[in-house]
Design a protein around this motif. Structure first.
Motif, PDB file in Angstrom:
ATOM      1  N   ILE A 130       0.725  -1.226   0.054  1.00 46.77           N
ATOM      2  CA  ILE A 130      -0.053   0.006   0.023  1.00 46.77           C
ATOM      3  C   ILE A 130       0.983   1.266   0.035  1.00 46.77           C
ATOM      4  O   ILE A 130       0.715   2.251  -0.726  1.00 46.77           O
ATOM      5  CB  ILE A 130      -1.003   0.302   1.198  1.00 46.77           C
ATOM      6  N   ASP A 131       1.915   1.375   1.165  1.00 48.86           N
ATOM      7  CA  ASP A 131       2.784   2.447   1.041  1.00 48.86           C
ATOM      8  C   ASP A 131       3.446   2.663  -0.368  1.00 48.86           C
ATOM      9  O   ASP A 131       3.749   3.808  -0.795  1.00 48.86           O
ATOM     10  CB  ASP A 131       3.784   2.183   2.231  1.00 48.86           C
ATOM     11  N   SER A 132       3.735   1.589  -0.914  1.00 57.43           N
ATOM     12  CA  SER A 132       4.641   1.492  -2.244  1.00 57.43           C
ATOM     13  C   SER A 132       3.819   2.108  -3.417  1.00 57.43           C
ATOM     14  O   SER A 132       3.966   2.978  -4.078  1.00 57.43           O
ATOM     15  CB  SER A 132       5.114   0.248  -2.750  1.00 57.43           C
ATOM     16  N   VAL A 133       2.342   1.788  -3.480  1.00 54.07           N
ATOM     17  CA  VAL A 133       1.414   2.307  -4.382  1.00 54.07           C
ATOM     18  C   VAL A 133       1.071   3.669  -4.024  1.00 54.07           C
ATOM     19  O   VAL A 133       1.312   4.612  -5.242  1.00 54.07           O
ATOM     20  CB  VAL A 133       0.368   1.069  -4.288  1.00 54.07           C
ATOM     21  N   THR A 134       0.682   3.944  -2.987  1.00 51.63           N
ATOM     22  CA  THR A 134       0.566   5.324  -2.701  1.00 51.63           C
ATOM     23  C   THR A 134       1.518   6.261  -2.865  1.00 51.63           C
ATOM     24  O   THR A 134       1.546   7.416  -3.328  1.00 51.63           O
ATOM     25  CB  THR A 134      -0.265   5.470  -1.268  1.00 51.63           C
ATOM     26  N   GLY A 135       2.765   5.867  -2.480  1.00 55.60           N
ATOM     27  CA  GLY A 135       3.856   6.679  -2.636  1.00 55.60           C
ATOM     28  C   GLY A 135       4.247   6.958  -4.007  1.00 55.60           C
ATOM     29  O   GLY A 135       4.618   7.862  -4.372  1.00 55.60           O
ATOM     30  N   THR A 136       4.134   5.909  -4.933  1.00 53.90           N
ATOM     31  CA  THR A 136       4.436   5.931  -6.245  1.00 53.90           C
ATOM     32  C   THR A 136       3.292   6.794  -6.853  1.00 53.90           C
ATOM     33  O   THR A 136       3.674   7.860  -7.762  1.00 53.90           O
ATOM     34  CB  THR A 136       4.529   4.721  -7.035  1.00 53.90           C
ATOM     35  N   HIS A 137       2.269   6.488  -6.584  1.00 54.48           N
ATOM     36  CA  HIS A 137       0.889   7.630  -7.027  1.00 54.48           C
ATOM     37  C   HIS A 137       1.193   9.009  -6.529  1.00 54.48           C
ATOM     38  O   HIS A 137       1.203   9.886  -7.391  1.00 54.48           O
ATOM     39  CB  HIS A 137      -0.169   7.087  -6.394  1.00 54.48           C
ATOM     40  N   ALA A 138       1.620   9.342  -5.084  1.00 56.13           N
ATOM     41  CA  ALA A 138       1.519  10.637  -4.886  1.00 56.13           C
ATOM     42  C   ALA A 138       3.069  11.267  -5.618  1.00 56.13           C
ATOM     43  O   ALA A 138       2.884  12.538  -5.992  1.00 56.13           O
ATOM     44  CB  ALA A 138       1.957  10.803  -3.429  1.00 56.13           C
ATOM     45  N   THR A 139       3.960  10.603  -5.809  1.00 55.56           N
ATOM     46  CA  THR A 139       5.201  10.957  -6.392  1.00 55.56           C
ATOM     47  C   THR A 139       4.686  11.413  -7.976  1.00 55.56           C
ATOM     48  O   THR A 139       5.449  12.255  -8.442  1.00 55.56           O
ATOM     49  CB  THR A 139       6.349   9.824  -6.436  1.00 55.56           C
TER      50      THR A 139
END
Ligand code: DCC
Length: 262
Positions: A130-139
């Motif tokens: 979840i952190d990876s996906v939301t982090g990638t999305h936010a980036t």
């Protein structure tokens, strides 16, 4: 490894199919991949609303100026979800973003090393994806971020080896903060596995340099889509500062190595 940080390299793209992918993983990959390119009535291929994000075992590829940063730091900056050698043993995933809707979906297959409760995925591994996906999305939306907050509610266990969808959507942006919601569901959408909300905070240095003279934010995650209407000049600012910052880190690291090796 080349001693010269600018040496071109061809890193492996981990978002592409490999032999460990199940037929369901492959099917969903093809489904979203097909949405990345549309065919007009005249047979011409045009870009669709979706885009597959390539993924490397280095973490800086999508930062503003990331092409350069990732070369500078290619031997250093690792992202652990992409550093499990055995294919299929850990996190197998591919992320697609929808530029228009500002949403993101990840097709995720959890390998045997991610076991928590017998036969099911560990809660920490779920939070990680979840952190990876939301982090990638936010980036992608805003530029280089750090996760400030992640709140996770586990609704039903995820069977080990299964394929699930991780959906991320933008709730709002407020100053440096990007607020995201995330749901992990079965691939047919019938079962909710996990729900989460998160706040990603734009790195201070980028934020400080990402304002146009008219006071409009010029943050641009990939410099090509979300902020394509913004000026080229504005895009250069965080890029240049990012490279300068990473140059300092690189030189600092070289000095550290020199001193510790004596
Ligand atoms: C490139 C990769 C590509 C490839 C994609 C990579 C994908 C992987 C992504 C993984 C991401 C991670 O795991 S990152 C690793 C885990 N996260 C961390 O280690 C972050 C540790 N925390 C920090 O470094 C810091 O606390 C920051 C940077 C988050 C914020 O510190 P700061 O810069 O000093 O700013 P600060 O003034 O404190 O906060 C800024 C604003 O955020 C708010 N804020 C701060 N923390 C919180 C919080 N927990 N909950 C609510 N709100 C918060 C503040 O109230 C403030 O709001 P206002 O007053 O402005 O309204």
């Amino acid at each position: 490894m080349s001693p010269w940080p600018f040496t071109p390299s061809q890193p492996r793209d981990y978002s592409l199919p490999n032999a460990s992918w199940s037929s369901e993983m492959q099917r969903l990959y093809e489904h979203y991949n097909n949405l990345c390119e549309m065919e007009t009535e005249g047979g011409e291929k045009i870009k669709g609303a979706w885009r597959r994000l390539p993924s490397y075992n280095r973490s800086l590829k999508y930062a503003t100026g990331g092409q350069c940063l990732s070369k500078l730091l290619q031997g250093k900056a690792r992202i652990f979800t992409r550093n499990i050698e055995e294919q299929g043993a850990g996190f197998e995933y591919v992320v697609f973003v929808n530029k228009q809707e500002k949403t993101c979906v990840c097709v995720f297959q959890a390998g045997h090393l991610l076991e928590g409760p017998p036969g099911h995925v560990h809660g920490g591994a779920i939070a990680t994806i979840i952190d990876s996906v939301t982090g990638t999305h936010a980036t992608y939306l805003s530029g280089p971020v750090m996760t400030a907050n992640l709140t996770v509610n586990y609704r039903s266990p995820i069977p080990l080896g299964s394929v699930v969808l991780v959906h991320s959507s933008l709730d709002k942006t407020e100053g440096r903060k990007t607020f995201l919601s995330c749901q992990v569901t079965s691939t047919d959408g019938s079962k909710m596995h996990t729900e989460a909300t998160g706040i990603a905070c734009l790195c201070p240095l980028v934020w400080a340099t990402s304002w146009d003279s008219d006071g409009q934010s010029s943050r641009c995650g990939d410099g090509s889509s979300y902020c394509s209407e913004r000026t080229a000049e504005a895009k250069q600012s965080p890029w240049a500062v990012g490279v300068l910052f990473e140059c300092i880190l690189f030189l600092n690291d070289q000095f550290s190595k020199t001193f510790t090796s004596h």
